[in-house]
Design a protein around this motif. Structure first.
Motif, PDB file in Angstrom:
ATOM      1  N   ILE A 151      -1.494   8.129 -10.370  1.00 23.85           N
ATOM      2  CA  ILE A 151      -1.455   6.910 -11.196  1.00 23.85           C
ATOM      3  C   ILE A 151      -0.124   6.838 -11.957  1.00 23.85           C
ATOM      4  N   ASP A 152       0.323   7.998 -12.470  1.00 22.02           N
ATOM      5  CA  ASP A 152       1.608   8.051 -13.194  1.00 22.02           C
ATOM      6  C   ASP A 152       2.745   7.560 -12.304  1.00 22.02           C
ATOM      7  N   ILE A 153       2.734   8.016 -11.051  1.00 24.79           N
ATOM      8  CA  ILE A 153       3.810   7.655 -10.114  1.00 24.79           C
ATOM      9  C   ILE A 153       3.780   6.149  -9.843  1.00 24.79           C
ATOM     10  N   ILE A 154       2.570   5.609  -9.641  1.00 24.00           N
ATOM     11  CA  ILE A 154       2.463   4.167  -9.368  1.00 24.00           C
ATOM     12  C   ILE A 154       2.916   3.366 -10.595  1.00 24.00           C
ATOM     13  N   ASN A 155       2.536   3.833 -11.780  1.00 22.91           N
ATOM     14  CA  ASN A 155       2.984   3.149 -13.002  1.00 22.91           C
ATOM     15  C   ASN A 155       4.508   3.182 -13.111  1.00 22.91           C
ATOM     16  N   LEU A 156       5.079   4.316 -12.697  1.00 19.17           N
ATOM     17  CA  LEU A 156       6.540   4.459 -12.709  1.00 19.17           C
ATOM     18  C   LEU A 156       7.175   3.430 -11.766  1.00 19.17           C
ATOM     19  N   LEU A 157       6.611   3.293 -10.560  1.00 18.35           N
ATOM     20  CA  LEU A 157       7.137   2.322  -9.594  1.00 18.35           C
ATOM     21  C   LEU A 157       6.980   0.890 -10.133  1.00 18.35           C
ATOM     22  N   LYS A 158       5.866   0.642 -10.828  1.00 15.80           N
ATOM     23  CA  LYS A 158       5.652  -0.696 -11.417  1.00 15.80           C
ATOM     24  C   LYS A 158       6.710  -0.980 -12.485  1.00 15.80           C
ATOM     25  N   ASP A 159       7.024   0.051 -13.277  1.00 14.82           N
ATOM     26  CA  ASP A 159       8.063  -0.110 -14.305  1.00 14.82           C
ATOM     27  C   ASP A 159       9.409  -0.452 -13.657  1.00 14.82           C
TER      28      ASP A 159
ATOM     29  N   LEU B 106      -5.017   3.205  -5.611  1.00  9.76           N
ATOM     30  CA  LEU B 106      -3.678   3.031  -6.171  1.00  9.76           C
ATOM     31  C   LEU B 106      -3.338   1.578  -6.487  1.00  9.76           C
ATOM     32  N   PHE B 107      -3.849   0.655  -5.661  1.00 15.38           N
ATOM     33  CA  PHE B 107      -3.480  -0.754  -5.896  1.00 15.38           C
ATOM     34  C   PHE B 107      -4.595  -1.566  -6.538  1.00 15.38           C
ATOM     35  N   ARG B 108      -5.751  -0.962  -6.641  1.00 14.71           N
ATOM     36  CA  ARG B 108      -6.867  -1.688  -7.253  1.00 14.71           C
ATOM     37  C   ARG B 108      -6.519  -2.036  -8.713  1.00 14.71           C
TER      38      ARG B 108
ATOM     39  N   LYS C 140      -1.138  -6.882  -7.579  1.00 11.19           N
ATOM     40  CA  LYS C 140      -0.050  -7.026  -6.600  1.00 11.19           C
ATOM     41  C   LYS C 140      -0.623  -7.361  -5.220  1.00 11.19           C
ATOM     42  N   ARG C 141       0.218  -7.955  -4.378  1.00 13.20           N
ATOM     43  CA  ARG C 141      -0.201  -8.341  -3.039  1.00 13.20           C
ATOM     44  C   ARG C 141      -0.407  -7.083  -2.174  1.00 13.20           C
TER      45      ARG C 141
ATOM     46  N   ALA D 181      -3.659  -7.364   9.489  1.00  8.97           N
ATOM     47  CA  ALA D 181      -4.976  -7.953   9.737  1.00  8.97           C
ATOM     48  C   ALA D 181      -5.458  -8.798   8.561  1.00  8.97           C
ATOM     49  N   GLY D 182      -4.834  -8.627   7.415  1.00 11.83           N
ATOM     50  CA  GLY D 182      -5.286  -9.410   6.271  1.00 11.83           C
ATOM     51  C   GLY D 182      -4.432  -9.185   5.055  1.00 11.83           C
ATOM     52  N   GLU D 183      -4.646 -10.001   4.040  1.00 12.47           N
ATOM     53  CA  GLU D 183      -3.848  -9.927   2.823  1.00 12.47           C
ATOM     54  C   GLU D 183      -4.780 -10.143   1.641  1.00 12.47           C
ATOM     55  N   GLU D 184      -4.593  -9.418   0.569  1.00 18.05           N
ATOM     56  CA  GLU D 184      -5.446  -9.589  -0.601  1.00 18.05           C
ATOM     57  C   GLU D 184      -4.637  -9.297  -1.855  1.00 18.05           C
ATOM     58  N   ILE D 185      -5.236  -9.521  -2.990  1.00 14.82           N
ATOM     59  CA  ILE D 185      -4.585  -9.172  -4.249  1.00 14.82           C
ATOM     60  C   ILE D 185      -5.281  -7.937  -4.803  1.00 14.82           C
ATOM     61  N   GLY D 186      -4.493  -6.932  -5.160  1.00  9.85           N
ATOM     62  CA  GLY D 186      -5.070  -5.669  -5.595  1.00  9.85           C
ATOM     63  C   GLY D 186      -5.569  -5.698  -7.031  1.00  9.85           C
TER      64      GLY D 186
END
Lengths: 220, 291
Positions: A173-181, A198-200, A204-205, A215-220
């Motif tokens: 989660i820390d790493i994903i938050n870092l990427l979001k920053d 991670l994307f829930r 983000k798309r 096969a599909g696209e959603e919003i996380g």
């Protein structure tokens, strides 16, 4: 910023990706998900020309990746920061040197390299590990080194291939938050992951790969 | 620019692989040592060969009873011919005197000799590149056509031998040089190839990070250049030691060795030759980098 038009990739007689179409806008953060072996890593490799597309057209910024000249490949790759799944940290080099290499390749003066590397190490919270050998670091710390190397040159695009693969949930989660920053500062980011957690809730798309295509696209 | 980084990487690489680099430098040194030694021998032989032509000459025999004016006219005509460096006139009297001096131990052979049977002659020295059988033959023919000339002694066989010797020497030098220089390039090629494969993973990574061909190649070229340069230095030093050992020690036994020449330029030029060969070998070893 990035567009795939009818892109296919085959390994011998095995289809890895078939007629893939999608676009990612400048400054967007997109997740690509799918089961292991779905072709997520191959899709990222097509973007920085580590693999060649067999069909279709890929555009990254001003580069047409599918018809790019060999001599232009380094220029394309300098627009992209990659967080490799297997880290690809250089043996025998300290954390500082591993991050600095991305700037040395771009021919920056030593003074600027020093200031930028220490800034980015501070940003990913490993400033105190600058002189360490990456081998001696934990998985999460090594991952931060790889992220620091990918972002230090402030590339237009950052590609992260399973950036939390071997990490515990909190570190992931820390790493994903870092990427979001980092994304907030304007970088376009594509994260390939099989981990739905991670994307829930990120807003983000999310592009889902199944049966070798989007096969599909959603919003996380 | 990344020259500083390339230097640092090359030095680090050389330190990490010091044994293989050292071995390579010594192998290069021994090859260059042989090149230098053979080069030196050939150089000295050529110096000696360069003086052989000075001893070769044509002898032009003049007809009897030529006036001083006619003789002078023949000399002037000969001087005009291409390839002639000098012409020395030997009168009938001087010729007899010379032969008497040479044969003074058997002077009785001249007893009862009332008249001088020898002819006046002109001794010619020719330019080095003019001593070939064809040129000597043509020159002899042209001189023979000059009025007042009786006969020309050209010793074509000697000219042929000198010419053959000079040509063989050049060919031999070239073959030996090419063979040994190829050897040196191959040694450096192999070393750099090994170092390149050992760093293959690292190279792949920097390629993916956006490194150019020059960025990847430069440290290897520096390594190759250093190995070649050190090889050149060692071989020059070794050859100098051998040279001094020969000229100072062995010349007591073989005085001719005192005349051996070691061109000073070699001390500067040879390490540079090693460096250039090193860069060449490394360049071939790294090869065409694909992206």
């Amino acid at each position: 910023m990035i567009s795939f038009s009818n892109v296919s990739k085959f390994y011998d007689y095995h289809t890895v990706l078939r007629s893939v179409n999608f676009t990612v806008e400048k400054g967007e953060m997109v997740f690509i998900t799918g089961p292991s072996g779905a072709g997520k890593s191959t899709l990222l490799k097509l973007i920085y020309r580590a693999e060649d597309a067999d069909e279709g057209e890929i555009i990254v910024g001003k580069f047409n990746v599918t018809s790019i000249k060999s001599s232009d490949v380094p220029n394309l790759r300098r627009q992209i920061g990659v967080v490799f799944q297997d880290f690809r940290l250089l043996k025998g080099l300290s954390v500082y040197e591993n991050v600095a290499i991305a700037l040395r390749i771009r021919g920056l003066p030593e003074k600027e390299i020093k200031s930028r590397v220490f800034d980015v190490l501070k940003r990913v919270n490993i400033r105190h590990l600058a002189d360490s050998n990456p081998k001696a670091l934990s998985g999460g710390e090594q991952q931060r080194v790889v992220i620091a190397r990918a972002v230090v040159a402030e590339p237009q695009v950052i590609l992260a291939d399973e950036p939390t693969g071997n990490l515990d949930p909190n570190t992931a989660i820390d790493i994903i938050n870092l990427l979001k920053d980092i994304n907030i500062t304007g970088s376009t980011i594509i994260v390939a992951t099989h981990n739905k957690e991670l994307f829930r809730g990120t807003g983000k798309r999310v592009l889902r790969i199944d049966s070798n295509t989007i096969a599909g696209e959603e919003i996380g | 620019m990344y020259i500083g980084y390339a230097l640092k990487t090359a030095l680090k690489g050389m330190y990490q692989e010091k044994w293989i680099n050292l071995l390579s430098a010594f192998t290069v040194a021994s090859s260059l040592f042989i090149v230098l030694l053979i080069g030196l021998i050939l150089f000295n032989i050529e110096l000696f060969a360069g003086t052989i032509h000075e001893r070769y000459g044509l002898v032009v025999f003049l007809k009897d009873n030529l006036s001083e004016l006619e003789t002078q006219s023949v000399i002037t005509e000969i001087h005009k011919k291409e390839g002639v460096i000098s012409a020395r006139y030997i009168s009938k009297e001087d010729a007899l005197k010379e032969i008497k001096d040479k044969l003074k131990d058997v002077s009785y052979v001249f007893e009862g000799l009332d008249t001088n049977p020898l002819s006046a002659s002109i001794e010619l020295r020719l330019k080095k590149d003019f001593i070939t059988p064809e040129k000597v033959k043509t020159l002899s023919k042209n001189i023979k056509e000059i009025s007042g000339v009786d006969e020309v002694f050209s010793a074509e066989k000697i000219a042929e031998t000198i010419d053959y010797f000079n040509r063989s020497l050049s060919n031999m030098s070239l073959i030996v040089l090419i063979a040994l220089i190829s050897g040196v390039i191959f040694v450096i090629y192999s070393t750099v190839k090994i170092l390149f494969y050992r760093r293959k993973e690292e190279i792949e990574t920097v390629k993916l990070l956006g490194a150019t061909r020059a960025f990847i190649r430069l440290p290897f070229l520096i390594e190759g250049a250093t190995i070649g340069f050190i090889g050149g230095l060692i071989s020059t030093a070794a050859t100098l030691v051998i040279y001094f050992a020969i000229t100072y020690r062995l010349s007591n036994v073989f005085p001719i060795l005192q005349n051996l020449v070691f061109p000073n330029e070699v001390i500067v030029v040879f390490p540079i030759v090693g460096l250039i060969l090193g860069v060449l070998g490394a360049f071939v070893a790294v090869g065409k980098l694909r992206f």
